[in-house]
Design a protein around this motif. Structure first.
Motif, PDB file in Angstrom:
ATOM      1  N   CYS A 130      35.317  33.087  44.484  1.00  0.00           N
ATOM      2  CA  CYS A 130      34.945  34.279  43.732  1.00  0.00           C
ATOM      3  C   CYS A 130      33.672  34.881  44.315  1.00  0.00           C
ATOM      4  CB  CYS A 130      34.716  33.968  42.256  1.00  0.00           C
ATOM      5  SG  CYS A 130      36.218  33.603  41.340  1.00  0.00           S
ATOM      6  N   VAL A 131      33.678  36.175  44.460  1.00  0.00           N
ATOM      7  CA  VAL A 131      32.503  36.878  44.950  1.00  0.00           C
ATOM      8  C   VAL A 131      32.001  37.794  43.862  1.00  0.00           C
ATOM      9  CG1 VAL A 131      31.639  38.553  46.618  1.00  0.00           C
ATOM     10  CG2 VAL A 131      33.235  36.779  47.346  1.00  0.00           C
ATOM     11  N   THR A 132      30.737  37.664  43.522  1.00  0.00           N
ATOM     12  CA  THR A 132      30.076  38.541  42.566  1.00  0.00           C
ATOM     13  C   THR A 132      28.913  39.213  43.272  1.00  0.00           C
ATOM     14  OG1 THR A 132      30.646  37.075  40.722  1.00  0.00           O
ATOM     15  CG2 THR A 132      28.913  38.711  40.347  1.00  0.00           C
ATOM     16  N   VAL A 133      28.914  40.532  43.281  1.00  0.00           N
ATOM     17  CA  VAL A 133      27.896  41.279  44.011  1.00  0.00           C
ATOM     18  C   VAL A 133      26.957  41.958  43.023  1.00  0.00           C
ATOM     19  CG1 VAL A 133      27.479  43.105  45.693  1.00  0.00           C
ATOM     20  CG2 VAL A 133      29.511  41.659  45.904  1.00  0.00           C
ATOM     21  N   MET A 134      25.685  41.735  43.183  1.00  0.00           N
ATOM     22  CA  MET A 134      24.691  42.359  42.318  1.00  0.00           C
ATOM     23  C   MET A 134      23.931  43.471  43.034  1.00  0.00           C
ATOM     24  SD  MET A 134      23.191  38.996  40.387  1.00  0.00           S
ATOM     25  CE  MET A 134      22.144  39.967  39.303  1.00  0.00           C
ATOM     26  N   ASN A 155      30.244  44.265  40.691  1.00  0.00           N
ATOM     27  CA  ASN A 155      31.652  43.877  40.622  1.00  0.00           C
ATOM     28  C   ASN A 155      31.862  42.482  41.188  1.00  0.00           C
ATOM     29  OD1 ASN A 155      33.321  46.444  39.801  1.00  0.00           O
ATOM     30  ND2 ASN A 155      31.731  47.146  41.205  1.00  0.00           N
ATOM     31  N   LYS A 156      33.045  41.918  40.883  1.00  0.00           N
ATOM     32  CA  LYS A 156      33.413  40.616  41.424  1.00  0.00           C
ATOM     33  C   LYS A 156      34.907  40.601  41.738  1.00  0.00           C
ATOM     34  CE  LYS A 156      34.437  38.256  37.043  1.00  0.00           C
ATOM     35  NZ  LYS A 156      34.139  37.077  36.213  1.00  0.00           N
ATOM     36  N   ALA A 157      35.321  39.668  42.611  1.00  0.00           N
ATOM     37  CA  ALA A 157      36.725  39.486  42.955  1.00  0.00           C
ATOM     38  C   ALA A 157      36.946  38.023  43.294  1.00  0.00           C
ATOM     39  CB  ALA A 157      37.120  40.378  44.128  1.00  0.00           C
ATOM     40  N   CYS A 158      38.181  37.544  43.105  1.00  0.00           N
ATOM     41  CA  CYS A 158      38.491  36.132  43.335  1.00  0.00           C
ATOM     42  C   CYS A 158      39.732  35.971  44.197  1.00  0.00           C
ATOM     43  CB  CYS A 158      38.707  35.408  42.010  1.00  0.00           C
ATOM     44  SG  CYS A 158      37.276  35.403  40.918  1.00  0.00           S
ATOM     45  N   ILE A 159      39.766  34.871  44.934  1.00  0.00           N
ATOM     46  CA  ILE A 159      40.946  34.444  45.673  1.00  0.00           C
ATOM     47  C   ILE A 159      41.297  33.043  45.183  1.00  0.00           C
ATOM     48  CG2 ILE A 159      41.835  33.780  47.940  1.00  0.00           C
ATOM     49  CD1 ILE A 159      40.205  35.960  49.177  1.00  0.00           C
ATOM     50  N   PRO A 160      42.535  32.812  44.744  1.00  0.00           N
ATOM     51  CA  PRO A 160      42.925  31.499  44.209  1.00  0.00           C
ATOM     52  C   PRO A 160      43.004  30.444  45.295  1.00  0.00           C
ATOM     53  CG  PRO A 160      44.822  32.941  44.329  1.00  0.00           C
ATOM     54  CD  PRO A 160      43.635  33.785  44.666  1.00  0.00           C
ATOM     55  N   ASP A 161      43.291  29.213  44.865  1.00  0.00           N
ATOM     56  CA  ASP A 161      43.274  28.062  45.758  1.00  0.00           C
ATOM     57  C   ASP A 161      44.243  28.198  46.925  1.00  0.00           C
ATOM     58  OD1 ASP A 161      42.556  25.473  46.634  1.00  0.00           O
ATOM     59  OD2 ASP A 161      44.310  24.641  45.648  1.00  0.00           O
ATOM     60  N   ASP A 162      45.370  28.912  46.747  1.00  0.00           N
ATOM     61  CA  ASP A 162      46.337  29.014  47.840  1.00  0.00           C
ATOM     62  C   ASP A 162      45.904  30.026  48.890  1.00  0.00           C
ATOM     63  OD1 ASP A 162      46.764  31.433  46.599  1.00  0.00           O
ATOM     64  OD2 ASP A 162      48.839  31.021  46.028  1.00  0.00           O
ATOM     65  N   GLY A 163      44.784  30.727  48.642  1.00  0.00           N
ATOM     66  CA  GLY A 163      44.233  31.619  49.646  1.00  0.00           C
ATOM     67  C   GLY A 163      44.956  32.931  49.790  1.00  0.00           C
ATOM     68  N   HIS A 164      45.723  33.365  48.798  1.00  0.00           N
ATOM     69  CA  HIS A 164      46.475  34.599  48.902  1.00  0.00           C
ATOM     70  C   HIS A 164      46.220  35.492  47.682  1.00  0.00           C
ATOM     71  CE1 HIS A 164      48.716  33.377  52.433  1.00  0.00           C
ATOM     72  NE2 HIS A 164      48.880  32.194  51.872  1.00  0.00           N
ATOM     73  N   HIS A 165      46.381  36.783  47.890  1.00  0.00           N
ATOM     74  CA  HIS A 165      46.372  37.780  46.816  1.00  0.00           C
ATOM     75  C   HIS A 165      45.031  37.842  46.088  1.00  0.00           C
ATOM     76  CE1 HIS A 165      50.572  37.961  47.665  1.00  0.00           C
ATOM     77  NE2 HIS A 165      50.776  36.736  47.245  1.00  0.00           N
ATOM     78  N   ALA A 166      44.068  38.405  46.756  1.00  0.00           N
ATOM     79  CA  ALA A 166      42.761  38.586  46.124  1.00  0.00           C
ATOM     80  C   ALA A 166      42.882  39.472  44.895  1.00  0.00           C
ATOM     81  CB  ALA A 166      41.786  39.222  47.118  1.00  0.00           C
TER      82      ALA A 166
END
Length: 202
Positions: A130-134, A155-166
């Motif tokens: 997960c990336v959270t940008v301040m 904002n923030k965004a995440c990529i699950p454990d399988d590494g696909h579909h941010a």
């Protein structure tokens, strides 16, 4: 180059041998591994040669917290004394870098994060990236460099454990436990514990 050492910090050089004590002024090379123990912290300065003057200029500062480990992998971004790409194995780091997409990239087993801002923090947690940008801007993509997302301040965004579909970037909430500009959380899944899938050309 190692700029400062506090507590127990170890380096394993690419040329082989055992883990040795890190020391201020020690040069890091492709293939070297660095780890901090429970009481250890280390600061690393990254340089590149200025095309006009020919002199080395600092492009990034990395501060690695206790119980962390990273490697300087073989990559076109890492040549000679110039290091522009770090692969995190575990732990937590803070970095300040120039506003240059090619200045610094940090990889995890299922994601890659690059600078489009000035400060960010990287940590491993719960098999999810997960990336959270301040402040500033960071780009986030899958390990193969696919499906890149631009994450802007707030904002923030995440990529699950399988590494696909941010996940589509969403506004951060007050519950996000962040203390810097960008937080990147992940940890190796069982299938990724040997090596990241990211190609050397990333």
């Amino acid at each position: 180059m190692i700029e400062d050492v506090k507590g127990r910090v170890k380096v394993k050089k690419a040329r082989g041998g055992d883990w040795i004590d890190a020391a201020r002024g020690m040069e890091l090379e492709v293939g070297d591994m660095v780890k901090t123990l429970s009481d250890g912290k280390v600061s690393v300065e990254l340089f590149e040669k200025d095309k006009t003057s020919g002199l080395n200029q600092k492009v990034a500062l990395i501060r690695v917290k206790p119980d962390s480990e990273f490697v300087v992998p073989k990559d076109k971004a890492n040549t000679g004394k110039k290091i522009g790409f770090i692969r995190m194995v575990k732990g937590f780091l803070w970095a300040r870098a120039k506003k240059d997409r090619n200045c610094l990239k940090i990889a995890t087993p299922n994601a890659i994060c690059g600078v489009r801002g000035t400060e960010f923090e990287v940590a491993f947690k719960d098999n999810i990236t997960c990336v959270t940008v301040m402040e500033g801007t960071v780009w986030l993509a899958e390990a193969e460099g696919l499906n890149e997302h631009i994450i802007t301040a707030g904002n923030k965004a995440c990529i699950p454990d399988d590494g696909h579909h941010a996940v589509t970037p969403q506004p951060q909430t007050d519950t996000d436990n962040v203390s810097g500009t960008c937080l990147l959380y992940t940890s190796p899944s069982p299938r990724d514990r040997t090596r990241s899938r990211m190609p050397s050309s990333a």
